[in-house]
Design a protein around this motif. Structure first.
Motif, PDB file in Angstrom:
ATOM      1  N   LEU A   1       4.929  -3.621  20.010  1.00 46.21           N
ATOM      2  CA  LEU A   1       5.618  -3.906  20.836  1.00 46.21           C
ATOM      3  C   LEU A   1       6.336  -5.740  19.947  1.00 46.21           C
ATOM      4  N   GLY A   2       6.971  -5.879  19.599  1.00 47.81           N
ATOM      5  CA  GLY A   2       7.416  -6.710  18.923  1.00 47.81           C
ATOM      6  C   GLY A   2       8.013  -8.023  19.403  1.00 47.81           C
ATOM      7  N   ARG A   3       8.177  -8.944  18.331  1.00 42.99           N
ATOM      8  CA  ARG A   3       7.800 -10.718  19.091  1.00 42.99           C
ATOM      9  C   ARG A   3       9.089 -10.954  20.119  1.00 42.99           C
ATOM     10  N   ALA A   4      10.269  -9.852  20.465  1.00 46.15           N
ATOM     11  CA  ALA A   4      11.257  -9.875  20.711  1.00 46.15           C
ATOM     12  C   ALA A   4      10.842  -9.513  22.488  1.00 46.15           C
ATOM     13  N   THR A   5       9.864  -8.735  22.601  1.00 46.65           N
ATOM     14  CA  THR A   5       9.514  -8.281  23.647  1.00 46.65           C
ATOM     15  C   THR A   5       8.706  -9.055  24.432  1.00 46.65           C
ATOM     16  N   ASN A   6       8.260 -10.598  24.080  1.00 46.64           N
ATOM     17  CA  ASN A   6       7.406 -11.243  24.979  1.00 46.64           C
ATOM     18  C   ASN A   6       8.152 -12.734  25.217  1.00 46.64           C
ATOM     19  N   PRO A   7       8.332 -12.890  26.291  1.00 53.00           N
ATOM     20  CA  PRO A   7       9.108 -14.425  26.822  1.00 53.00           C
ATOM     21  C   PRO A   7       8.403 -15.063  26.128  1.00 53.00           C
ATOM     22  N   ALA A   8       7.345 -15.189  25.657  1.00 56.76           N
ATOM     23  CA  ALA A   8       6.542 -16.779  25.738  1.00 56.76           C
ATOM     24  C   ALA A   8       7.254 -16.571  24.072  1.00 56.76           C
ATOM     25  N   PHE A   9       7.993 -15.680  23.057  1.00 59.27           N
ATOM     26  CA  PHE A   9       8.318 -16.381  22.097  1.00 59.27           C
ATOM     27  C   PHE A   9       9.710 -16.535  21.888  1.00 59.27           C
ATOM     28  N   LEU A  10      10.408 -15.661  22.490  1.00 59.40           N
ATOM     29  CA  LEU A  10      11.796 -16.485  23.291  1.00 59.40           C
ATOM     30  C   LEU A  10      11.660 -17.093  23.828  1.00 59.40           C
ATOM     31  N   ARG A  11      11.321 -18.285  24.376  1.00 55.96           N
ATOM     32  CA  ARG A  11      10.687 -18.931  24.955  1.00 55.96           C
ATOM     33  C   ARG A  11      10.829 -20.815  23.988  1.00 55.96           C
ATOM     34  N   ALA A  12      10.065 -20.221  22.879  1.00 58.71           N
ATOM     35  CA  ALA A  12      10.136 -21.055  21.678  1.00 58.71           C
ATOM     36  C   ALA A  12      10.740 -21.425  20.920  1.00 58.71           C
ATOM     37  N   SER A  13      11.926 -20.152  21.120  1.00 53.59           N
ATOM     38  CA  SER A  13      12.962 -20.110  20.340  1.00 53.59           C
ATOM     39  C   SER A  13      14.417 -21.238  20.850  1.00 53.59           C
ATOM     40  N   LEU A  14      14.047 -21.455  21.793  1.00 54.98           N
ATOM     41  CA  LEU A  14      14.985 -22.474  22.908  1.00 54.98           C
ATOM     42  C   LEU A  14      15.313 -23.433  21.901  1.00 54.98           C
ATOM     43  N   ASP A  15      15.767 -24.977  22.541  1.00 54.39           N
ATOM     44  CA  ASP A  15      15.702 -26.036  22.774  1.00 54.39           C
ATOM     45  C   ASP A  15      15.237 -26.799  24.252  1.00 54.39           C
ATOM     46  N   ASN A  16      15.357 -28.129  24.465  1.00 53.10           N
ATOM     47  CA  ASN A  16      15.071 -28.821  25.552  1.00 53.10           C
ATOM     48  C   ASN A  16      15.902 -28.219  26.485  1.00 53.10           C
ATOM     49  N   GLU A  17      17.325 -27.889  25.970  1.00 48.27           N
ATOM     50  CA  GLU A  17      18.178 -27.256  27.233  1.00 48.27           C
ATOM     51  C   GLU A  17      18.539 -26.179  27.411  1.00 48.27           C
ATOM     52  N   GLY A  18      17.641 -25.348  27.227  1.00 51.48           N
ATOM     53  CA  GLY A  18      17.380 -23.911  27.135  1.00 51.48           C
ATOM     54  C   GLY A  18      18.360 -23.310  26.389  1.00 51.48           C
ATOM     55  N   HIS A  19      19.206 -23.395  24.797  1.00 46.22           N
ATOM     56  CA  HIS A  19      19.670 -23.016  24.279  1.00 46.22           C
ATOM     57  C   HIS A  19      18.853 -22.927  23.132  1.00 46.22           C
TER      58      HIS A  19
END
Length: 426
Positions: free
Chosen positions: A101-119
């Motif tokens: 199950l790839g990286r995009a299924t884990n919220p930890a990886f998704l959060r690491a792709s966001l800036d401080n404002e959530g973009h």
């Protein structure tokens, strides 16, 4: 979002049920597997990490060969609970069948792709989701399940098949056999000056009036251009080769006439709006990184295009614009693909190509197969989704014979002989 993903047949390379298997015959979904900790960035192995899940089609049996079903960021046939059905429809019970199950299924990886404002921080997204990370994720699961010297069998199609060849270039000494179906390889295609999108030439050959009708339709409705081109691009995945030209013509005539009922029905049938919503969701960031990887080699190397309308190329170009800007600024660089190690591998590598594939040019597949000392190529008179090969059962028979016994076996030769009527001949 996961409910939405389960309904979407594909973005550029999946079909509703593997090789035409009936959903009514699928086994009950179960979850057997485990997890492995991997760095968020394999280039910084001592940095933050997160867990990736892998699932099996049946309990692991160390006496059986192990097949990894490889999907990349824009494919969803490897998902929670799906592996028993994939094992039953594709491989049978002679293998351990594993899906990561790839990286995009884990919220930890998704959060690491966001800036401080959530973009979305596109530079961070590139670092987290580029294919070099997915290659090392596959290797981490191999080590967890099979140990340092364990050899694996690989299966993938389209973008997942491309990821397999990327893995082979780095870790190919750990692979026994690999089946790669419609394996687009933009590095080879761009180097040869090939483009897989022949839409403009094809509609002109079928009916020269269609080119003018499409130009007029898009000029009258400029706000619809992006959506209409996505519909035309995705039509290739849903319409078999035989009626394709007439279905294209019918849709273009509807656009020229402003027939919104026909256009909207096609958009719904081809899941255009569902895919657009998914691409705008957090999980869509990883998809766009992968699509940029498909497009990047063409930016500097491919021959210039004519002034025609090319739905596939234009759709890709528009979607990956944030990453193209970063490359233009020198802030990111595409992952390199070095074919030299492939010449030294003893793995058997199968390439199933479609002569009429609008995504993976069959000529690039010929060059790709030739990179391997034990490469095997079958060019079917078929499309990217291999509708005829699947309907007649040839793809499954070839797959099982190759993965179980290899291309030199009597079982494989029998399966290839049975499929010979669908082999493309120039």
């Amino acid at each position: 979002m996961h409910r939405v993903l389960s309904r979407i047949a594909f973005i550029i390379c999946l079909w509703p049920a593997p090789f035409g298997a009936s959903h009514a015959q699928e086994p009950r979904a179960v979850q057997i597997g485990g997890q492995v900790a991997v760095p968020l960035d394999h280039q910084a192995p001592t940095g933050p990490s997160a867990f990736l899940r892998y699932e099996l089609g049946a309990p692991f049996d160390p006496a059986k060969p192990t097949v990894f079903v490889v999907a990349d960021a824009q494919q969803f046939y490897v998902r929670t609970g799906a592996m028993p059905a994939l094992q039953a429809s594709l491989f049978g019970d002679g293998f351990n069948v594993v899906g990561i199950l790839g990286r995009a299924t884990n919220p930890a990886f998704l959060r690491a792709s966001l800036d401080n404002e959530g973009h979305t921080d596109w530079r961070a997204a590139w670092r987290i989701f580029n294919s070099a990370q997915w290659v090392e994720d596959i290797e981490a699961v191999r080590l967890k399940l099979l140990g340092e010297h364990g050899r694996v069998v690989l299966y993938g199609r389209s973008g997942g098949a491309f990821l397999i060849h990327q893995y082979l270039a780095v870790h190919g000494d750990h692979v026994e056999r690999a089946w790669t179906q419609a394996p687009l390889n933009p590095y080879i295609a761009a180097g040869l000056g090939l483009r897989a999108d022949h839409f403009w030439e094809e509609i002109g050959a079928y009916d020269p009036a269609l080119q003018g009708l499409l130009r007029q339709a898009l000029a009258r409705a400029p706000g619809e251009r992006a959506r209409w081109l996505r519909i035309l691009q995705r039509q290739n995945f849903f319409v078999p080769l035989a009626p394709r030209d007439e279905e294209r013509a019918r849709l273009i005539r509807a656009m020229a006439a402003g027939d919104t009922a026909v256009i909207d029905a096609a958009g719904k049938a081809y899941q255009v709006d569902e895919v657009a919503r998914m691409m705008a969701a957090p999980e869509g960031v990883a998809i766009l990184v992968r699509l940029y990887e498909f497009e990047a080699p063409f930016i500097a190397r491919a021959r210039p295009r004519d002034d025609g309308i090319h739905p596939g190329e234009e759709t890709f170009r528009d979607q990956v614009r944030p990453l193209r800007r970063l490359e233009e600024q020198g802030l990111i660089a595409p992952v390199a693909f070095d074919p030299a190690p492939l010449h030294r591998l003893d793995a058997e590598v199968f390439v199933l190509a479609g002569r009429h594939d609008h995504t993976a040019d069959y000529r690039a597949s010929i060059a790709l197969s030739a990179l391997y000392p034990r490469g095997r190529l079958f060019i079917a008179d078929d499309t990217h989704v291999f509708e005829a090969m699947n309907r007649q059962g040839h793809a499954t028979r070839l797959l099982r014979a190759f993965l179980a016994h290899g291309a030199d076996s009597a079982d494989y030769r029998a399966a290839e002989s049975a499929a010979d009527a669908l082999r493309w001949r120039e």
